[in-house]
Write a protein that holds these residues in place. Structure first.
Motif, mmCIF file in Angstrom:
data_model
loop_
_atom_site.group_PDB
_atom_site.id
_atom_site.type_symbol
_atom_site.label_atom_id
_atom_site.label_comp_id
_atom_site.label_asym_id
_atom_site.label_seq_id
_atom_site.Cartn_x
_atom_site.Cartn_y
_atom_site.Cartn_z
ATOM 1 N N THR A 11 0.830 -1.205 0.000
ATOM 2 C CA THR A 11 0.000 0.000 0.000
ATOM 3 C C THR A 11 0.863 1.253 0.000
ATOM 4 O O THR A 11 0.515 2.262 -0.632
ATOM 5 C CB THR A 11 -0.940 -0.002 1.220
ATOM 6 N N GLY A 84 -7.587 2.456 -2.454
ATOM 7 C CA GLY A 84 -8.676 2.481 -1.485
ATOM 8 C C GLY A 84 -9.008 1.102 -0.957
ATOM 9 O O GLY A 84 -9.236 0.917 0.249
ATOM 10 N N VAL A 87 -6.281 0.009 1.494
ATOM 11 C CA VAL A 87 -6.449 0.647 2.806
ATOM 12 C C VAL A 87 -7.589 -0.019 3.569
ATOM 13 O O VAL A 87 -7.495 -0.220 4.796
ATOM 14 C CB VAL A 87 -6.698 2.158 2.635
ATOM 15 N N LEU A 88 -8.661 -0.364 2.878
ATOM 16 C CA LEU A 88 -9.768 -1.078 3.517
ATOM 17 C C LEU A 88 -9.289 -2.417 4.068
ATOM 18 O O LEU A 88 -9.670 -2.826 5.184
ATOM 19 C CB LEU A 88 -10.907 -1.293 2.517
ATOM 20 N N PHE A 91 -7.456 -1.844 7.247
ATOM 21 C CA PHE A 91 -8.410 -1.549 8.329
ATOM 22 C C PHE A 91 -9.009 -2.837 8.886
ATOM 23 O O PHE A 91 -9.051 -3.043 10.106
ATOM 24 C CB PHE A 91 -9.507 -0.632 7.791
ATOM 25 N N SER A 105 -7.752 3.108 11.207
ATOM 26 C CA SER A 105 -9.020 3.836 11.102
ATOM 27 C C SER A 105 -8.797 5.216 10.496
ATOM 28 O O SER A 105 -9.587 5.684 9.662
ATOM 29 C CB SER A 105 -9.677 3.961 12.473
ATOM 30 N N LEU A 108 -8.371 4.845 6.756
ATOM 31 C CA LEU A 108 -9.627 4.607 6.044
ATOM 32 C C LEU A 108 -10.433 5.893 5.919
ATOM 33 O O LEU A 108 -10.966 6.199 4.835
ATOM 34 C CB LEU A 108 -10.442 3.531 6.767
ATOM 35 N N ILE A 112 -11.322 7.874 2.294
ATOM 36 C CA ILE A 112 -12.705 8.227 1.926
ATOM 37 C C ILE A 112 -12.802 9.716 1.612
ATOM 38 O O ILE A 112 -13.425 10.131 0.625
ATOM 39 C CB ILE A 112 -13.681 7.835 3.053
#
Length: 349
Positions: A11, A84, A87-88, A91, A105, A108, A112
């Motif tokens: 990432t 994205g 990153v999810l 999380f 958190s 994330l 967003i």
């Protein structure tokens, strides 16, 4: 943990790629290569084939369809979408491992918000304030990922009494205030660079050390921080020459201040660093600082060549990332207090 560490590494590299692609998209004037969001001329791919181009032109008759710019913009969106999802995954994995949940958190929430800024960049037709926020958001995402990667590494080291001692740098502790000032200066300079780029002021002055003769009489702080609002589009800039010149000159002055402040901080740290890790970080930051100044000079003399400008953006991101990790390392004087689950083990050793 090895899989989680590999995911964070992936990432981190992907974020650098997105930052580079974002800079490339902006510098090739492809920020509005697709007039809609998240698709492109009503589809989820760039109009490359002739019948796709004709269809896009029919749907948007008031626009000139440019397949090259649309392709650049959509490539950036595709890779950002993968980022994205990565990153999810971080999380979800952090909550499953019950570690690093605050950082995960934050990542994330930030990604967003970055997606929202990407949408507003298009829907508000490259409003400079939004484009700058999008740029700084990408840099912040990179820094948070670097801190997460560093936390994983430091935690692994703290499980060894010998390695734990290498985390402490008491001789550097008294310089943390100087380091924070240096960090703020670097952030301000990056913001000025982004403001210069988003207002299309990078190629306004092509003489050294500041600008063409007579710039002092036309320089204005008020115009530097003026927010251009109420325009239908901000593509190619809307500010007058005096405002762009003022922005550009202030960015050059900021570069000199950054060189002096950060350079002084690195010299102090080099004299006081006791471990190879910290010494290597100082050398890396020193190299990046000199490289960044060189790239900036090339931008001036060669009128902002594309790949040089992209490199200028990437080096700034890496310099900020290393500086933040370095400052975080400076405060790790007592690693047993940082990692509570290893406190008893380290104390016994």
């Amino acid at each position: 943990m090895k899989i989680f560490s590999a995911l964070v590494n992936f990432t981190l590299v992907l974020t650098l790629a997105v930052i580079a692609l974002g800079a490339y998209t902006r510098l090739t004037d492809a920020g509005l290569g697709c007039p809609d969001w998240p698709g492109c001329y009503g589809k989820f791919h760039a109009p490359v084939l002739d019948h796709h181009i004709a269809d896009a032109q029919e749907k948007y008759p008031h626009l000139e369809v440019d397949p090259y710019k649309a392709r650049n913009e959509m490539l950036h969106r595709y890779i950002a979408g993968v980022l994205g999802l990565a990153v999810l995954a971080i999380f979800i994995a952090s909550h499953w491992l019950k570690r690093y949940r605050i950082l995960a958190s934050s990542l994330l929430l930030l990604v967003i918000f970055q997606a929202a800024l990407g949408m507003w960049t298009v829907t508000l037709n490259l409003l400079p304030l939004i484009v700058l926020a999008h740029l700084l958001g990408g840099f912040t995402l990179l820094c948070l990922l670097a801190l997460l990667r560093a936390e994983i590494s430091w935690e692994a080291q703290s499980s060894s009494a010998v390695a734990a001692k290498t985390l402490a740098e008491p001789a550097l502790a008294k310089w943390i205030g100087f380091g924070v000032v240096s960090l703020l200066v670097v952030i301000a300079q990056i913001a000025l660079g982004g403001w210069t780029s988003t207002n299309y002021a990078a190629a306004v002055c092509n003489q050294l050390p500041f600008c063409e003769p007579g710039w002092q009489e036309r320089f204005s702080f008020a115009q530097v921080f003026h927010l251009p609002l109420g325009h239908e589009t901000y593509e190619y800039g809307v500010l007058p020459y005096e405002a762009r010149m003022s922005i550009h000159v202030l960015h050059r002055i900021g570069a000199i201040v950054t060189l002096l402040v950060l350079g002084s901080f690195l010299c102090v740290c080099w004299r006081n660093a006791q471990t190879r890790v910290m010494q290597r970080l100082v050398l890396a930051m020193g190299f990046l600082l000199l490289l960044q100044i060189t790239l900036g000079l090339i931008n001036i003399v060669a009128l902002v060549p594309l790949w040089n400008a992209v490199a200028h953006n990437l080096v700034a991101a890496n310099l900020l990332m290393l500086l933040l990790v370095f400052l975080r390392q400076m405060v790790l004087r007592n690693p047993e207090k940082v990692y509570g689950h290893n406190q008893k083990y380290i104390a016994e050793c």
